[in-house]
Scaffold this motif. Structure first.
Motif, PDB file in Angstrom:
ATOM      1  N   VAL A  29       0.867  -1.187   0.000  1.00 24.08           N
ATOM      2  CA  VAL A  29       0.000   0.000   0.000  1.00 24.08           C
ATOM      3  C   VAL A  29       0.898   1.229   0.000  1.00 24.08           C
ATOM      4  O   VAL A  29       1.512   1.565   1.018  1.00 24.08           O
ATOM      5  CB  VAL A  29      -0.935   0.003   1.234  1.00 24.08           C
ATOM      6  CG1 VAL A  29      -1.805   1.253   1.227  1.00 24.08           C
ATOM      7  CG2 VAL A  29      -1.800  -1.254   1.245  1.00 24.08           C
ATOM      8  N   ASP A  30       1.000   1.887  -1.161  1.00 23.34           N
ATOM      9  CA  ASP A  30       1.919   3.015  -1.243  1.00 23.34           C
ATOM     10  C   ASP A  30       1.217   4.323  -0.860  1.00 23.34           C
ATOM     11  O   ASP A  30       0.008   4.360  -0.623  1.00 23.34           O
ATOM     12  CB  ASP A  30       2.569   3.110  -2.623  1.00 23.34           C
ATOM     13  CG  ASP A  30       1.579   3.385  -3.755  1.00 23.34           C
ATOM     14  OD1 ASP A  30       0.597   4.118  -3.524  1.00 23.34           O
ATOM     15  OD2 ASP A  30       1.802   2.886  -4.872  1.00 23.34           O
ATOM     16  N   THR A  31       1.999   5.400  -0.805  1.00 20.51           N
ATOM     17  CA  THR A  31       1.453   6.668  -0.316  1.00 20.51           C
ATOM     18  C   THR A  31       0.395   7.247  -1.245  1.00 20.51           C
ATOM     19  O   THR A  31      -0.483   7.988  -0.801  1.00 20.51           O
ATOM     20  CB  THR A  31       2.576   7.702  -0.103  1.00 20.51           C
ATOM     21  OG1 THR A  31       3.375   7.806  -1.289  1.00 20.51           O
ATOM     22  CG2 THR A  31       3.479   7.292   1.056  1.00 20.51           C
ATOM     23  N   ASP A  32       0.454   6.912  -2.532  1.00 21.25           N
ATOM     24  CA  ASP A  32      -0.566   7.425  -3.447  1.00 21.25           C
ATOM     25  C   ASP A  32      -1.887   6.684  -3.277  1.00 21.25           C
ATOM     26  O   ASP A  32      -2.952   7.235  -3.564  1.00 21.25           O
ATOM     27  CB  ASP A  32      -0.100   7.313  -4.900  1.00 21.25           C
ATOM     28  CG  ASP A  32      -0.971   8.128  -5.849  1.00 21.25           C
ATOM     29  OD1 ASP A  32      -1.174   9.328  -5.570  1.00 21.25           O
ATOM     30  OD2 ASP A  32      -1.456   7.571  -6.845  1.00 21.25           O
ATOM     31  N   PHE A  81       4.027  -1.067   3.672  1.00 25.23           N
ATOM     32  CA  PHE A  81       3.001  -0.035   3.820  1.00 25.23           C
ATOM     33  C   PHE A  81       3.668   1.329   3.820  1.00 25.23           C
ATOM     34  O   PHE A  81       4.638   1.561   4.536  1.00 25.23           O
ATOM     35  CB  PHE A  81       2.241  -0.242   5.136  1.00 25.23           C
ATOM     36  CG  PHE A  81       1.088   0.701   5.338  1.00 25.23           C
ATOM     37  CD1 PHE A  81      -0.188   0.356   4.928  1.00 25.23           C
ATOM     38  CD2 PHE A  81       1.276   1.926   5.957  1.00 25.23           C
ATOM     39  CE1 PHE A  81      -1.261   1.218   5.105  1.00 25.23           C
ATOM     40  CE2 PHE A  81       0.216   2.796   6.155  1.00 25.23           C
ATOM     41  CZ  PHE A  81      -1.058   2.440   5.722  1.00 25.23           C
ATOM     42  N   GLY A  82       3.130   2.258   3.021  1.00 28.14           N
ATOM     43  CA  GLY A  82       3.672   3.611   2.990  1.00 28.14           C
ATOM     44  C   GLY A  82       4.914   3.746   2.137  1.00 28.14           C
ATOM     45  O   GLY A  82       5.711   4.665   2.339  1.00 28.14           O
ATOM     46  N   THR A  83       5.075   2.860   1.165  1.00 25.67           N
ATOM     47  CA  THR A  83       6.199   2.990   0.232  1.00 25.67           C
ATOM     48  C   THR A  83       5.861   4.062  -0.810  1.00 25.67           C
ATOM     49  O   THR A  83       4.767   4.614  -0.815  1.00 25.67           O
ATOM     50  CB  THR A  83       6.474   1.653  -0.462  1.00 25.67           C
ATOM     51  OG1 THR A  83       5.256   1.192  -1.092  1.00 25.67           O
ATOM     52  CG2 THR A  83       6.941   0.615   0.534  1.00 25.67           C
ATOM     53  N   GLY A  84       6.795   4.317  -1.703  1.00 25.64           N
ATOM     54  CA  GLY A  84       6.538   5.307  -2.744  1.00 25.64           C
ATOM     55  C   GLY A  84       7.064   6.677  -2.363  1.00 25.64           C
ATOM     56  O   GLY A  84       7.989   6.806  -1.563  1.00 25.64           O
ATOM     57  N   SER A  85       6.451   7.700  -2.925  1.00 22.93           N
ATOM     58  CA  SER A  85       6.943   9.058  -2.736  1.00 22.93           C
ATOM     59  C   SER A  85       6.786   9.514  -1.294  1.00 22.93           C
ATOM     60  O   SER A  85       5.907   9.050  -0.568  1.00 22.93           O
ATOM     61  CB  SER A  85       6.185  10.021  -3.655  1.00 22.93           C
ATOM     62  OG  SER A  85       4.807  10.042  -3.329  1.00 22.93           O
ATOM     63  N   SER A  86       7.642  10.438  -0.907  1.00 21.52           N
ATOM     64  CA  SER A  86       7.517  11.041   0.420  1.00 21.52           C
ATOM     65  C   SER A  86       6.309  11.973   0.403  1.00 21.52           C
ATOM     66  O   SER A  86       6.294  12.955  -0.329  1.00 21.52           O
ATOM     67  CB  SER A  86       8.785  11.829   0.758  1.00 21.52           C
ATOM     68  OG  SER A  86       8.609  12.556   1.958  1.00 21.52           O
ATOM     69  N   ARG A  87       5.309  11.641   1.184  1.00 21.85           N
ATOM     70  CA  ARG A  87       4.069  12.419   1.160  1.00 21.85           C
ATOM     71  C   ARG A  87       3.530  12.518   2.582  1.00 21.85           C
ATOM     72  O   ARG A  87       2.913  11.579   3.094  1.00 21.85           O
ATOM     73  CB  ARG A  87       3.060  11.751   0.227  1.00 21.85           C
ATOM     74  CG  ARG A  87       1.828  12.604  -0.036  1.00 21.85           C
ATOM     75  CD  ARG A  87       0.983  11.978  -1.128  1.00 21.85           C
ATOM     76  NE  ARG A  87       1.725  11.849  -2.377  1.00 21.85           N
ATOM     77  CZ  ARG A  87       1.258  11.207  -3.452  1.00 21.85           C
ATOM     78  NH1 ARG A  87       0.078  10.635  -3.407  1.00 21.85           N
ATOM     79  NH2 ARG A  87       1.972  11.137  -4.550  1.00 21.85           N
ATOM     80  N   GLU A  88       3.768  13.650   3.222  1.00 23.88           N
ATOM     81  CA  GLU A  88       3.276  13.821   4.590  1.00 23.88           C
ATOM     82  C   GLU A  88       1.760  13.754   4.648  1.00 23.88           C
ATOM     83  O   GLU A  88       1.178  13.412   5.678  1.00 23.88           O
ATOM     84  CB  GLU A  88       3.788  15.145   5.156  1.00 23.88           C
ATOM     85  CG  GLU A  88       5.285  15.145   5.392  1.00 23.88           C
ATOM     86  CD  GLU A  88       5.782  16.452   5.960  1.00 23.88           C
ATOM     87  OE1 GLU A  88       5.553  17.478   5.301  1.00 23.88           O
ATOM     88  OE2 GLU A  88       6.367  16.435   7.052  1.00 23.88           O
ATOM     89  N   SER A  89       1.100  14.085   3.533  1.00 27.92           N
ATOM     90  CA  SER A  89      -0.362  14.022   3.505  1.00 27.92           C
ATOM     91  C   SER A  89      -0.873  12.613   3.749  1.00 27.92           C
ATOM     92  O   SER A  89      -2.004  12.431   4.210  1.00 27.92           O
ATOM     93  CB  SER A  89      -0.879  14.538   2.159  1.00 27.92           C
ATOM     94  OG  SER A  89      -0.253  13.862   1.087  1.00 27.92           O
ATOM     95  N   ALA A  90      -0.063  11.584   3.454  1.00 26.58           N
ATOM     96  CA  ALA A  90      -0.479  10.210   3.728  1.00 26.58           C
ATOM     97  C   ALA A  90      -0.648   9.995   5.231  1.00 26.58           C
ATOM     98  O   ALA A  90      -1.591   9.342   5.690  1.00 26.58           O
ATOM     99  CB  ALA A  90       0.533   9.229   3.153  1.00 26.58           C
ATOM    100  N   VAL A  91       0.266  10.565   6.008  1.00 25.65           N
ATOM    101  CA  VAL A  91       0.159  10.470   7.469  1.00 25.65           C
ATOM    102  C   VAL A  91      -1.047  11.257   7.954  1.00 25.65           C
ATOM    103  O   VAL A  91      -1.839  10.774   8.775  1.00 25.65           O
ATOM    104  CB  VAL A  91       1.452  10.990   8.144  1.00 25.65           C
ATOM    105  CG1 VAL A  91       1.288  10.994   9.661  1.00 25.65           C
ATOM    106  CG2 VAL A  91       2.642  10.144   7.732  1.00 25.65           C
TER     107      VAL A  91
END
Length: 215
Positions: A29-32, A81-91
């Protein structure tokens, strides 16, 4: 879905969180997928309440929509979980959906770092523990799950599982602080060092002749 977090809520210290779980039986499950990019064209910690897993939520049987898991505060997912681009919005999307902790087999490194700096508890557990948790939650959606930061323990049913957390991250979570606040705790030492450093670095004023030349 879980009770939403008030947007803009300040980070608070936490040494123990106890809540019910939501079993997300998915790997990679990536950040996008957590926070689709089209919903986050700006950088600020607000506006994320309804975007978590937006591309999956149209399905009535998606776990976030199931009535038995409403109010859950502990998300349990698979590996990567949380792979992919650095995206603080995912948190922020996870927090604004009401989750206080995420338990998975393996996190994306950048996501894990972002999560801890924003007060989202992250626990890495073995495949066996994650699968056991999924089954336990599905059998009893009201099962209490404890994430004990102080004692570095995950507790549910009759299981007690030790988990690793960096000492500095643990300190920040328990005190509701961040790296800036930790640095400011040494403000007087820093100011003293800077004053002494400037005095040591100031060049000596050379003596000159009457004509303004120097030997």
């Amino acid at each position: 879905m879980p009770k939403a977090l008030d947007e803009g809520t300040a980070m608070k210290g936490v040494s123990l969180h106890v809540g019910t779980g939501m079993p997300l039986r998915r790997d990679d499950v990536d950040t996008d997928q957590i926070a689709p990019a089209r919903f986050v064209p700006y950088f600020r910690p607000t506006g994320y309440t309804n975007i978590l897993f937006a591309d999956w939520r149209d399905s009535a049987d998606f776990v976030l929509n199931l009535p038995q898991y409403q109010g859950a505060t502990v998300l349990v997912a698979g590996k990567d979980f949380g792979t992919g681009s650095s995206r603080e919005s995912a948190v922020w999307a996870i927090q604004h959906a009401g989750f206080k902790a995420v338990i998975v087999e393996r996190f994306g490194d950048i996501f894990a770092g972002n999560a801890l700096t924003k007060g989202l508890l992250t626990v890495t557990a073995s495949e066996e523990v994650v699968h056991d948790l999924w089954e336990a939650i599905e059998a009893d959606p009201w099962l209490p799950i404890s994430v004990d930061v102080e004692h570095r323990e995950l507790r549910y049913s009759r299981s007690i599982v030790a988990y690793d957390i960096d000492d500095a991250a643990r300190h920040r979570l328990m005190n509701g602080s961040d790296s800036i606040a930790d640095t400011l705790a040494y403000e007087q030492d820093i100011l003293s060092f800077e004053r002494n450093r400037r005095s040591r670095c100031e060049p000596a004023v050379p003596s000159g002749g009457a004509d303004g030349t120097f030997a």
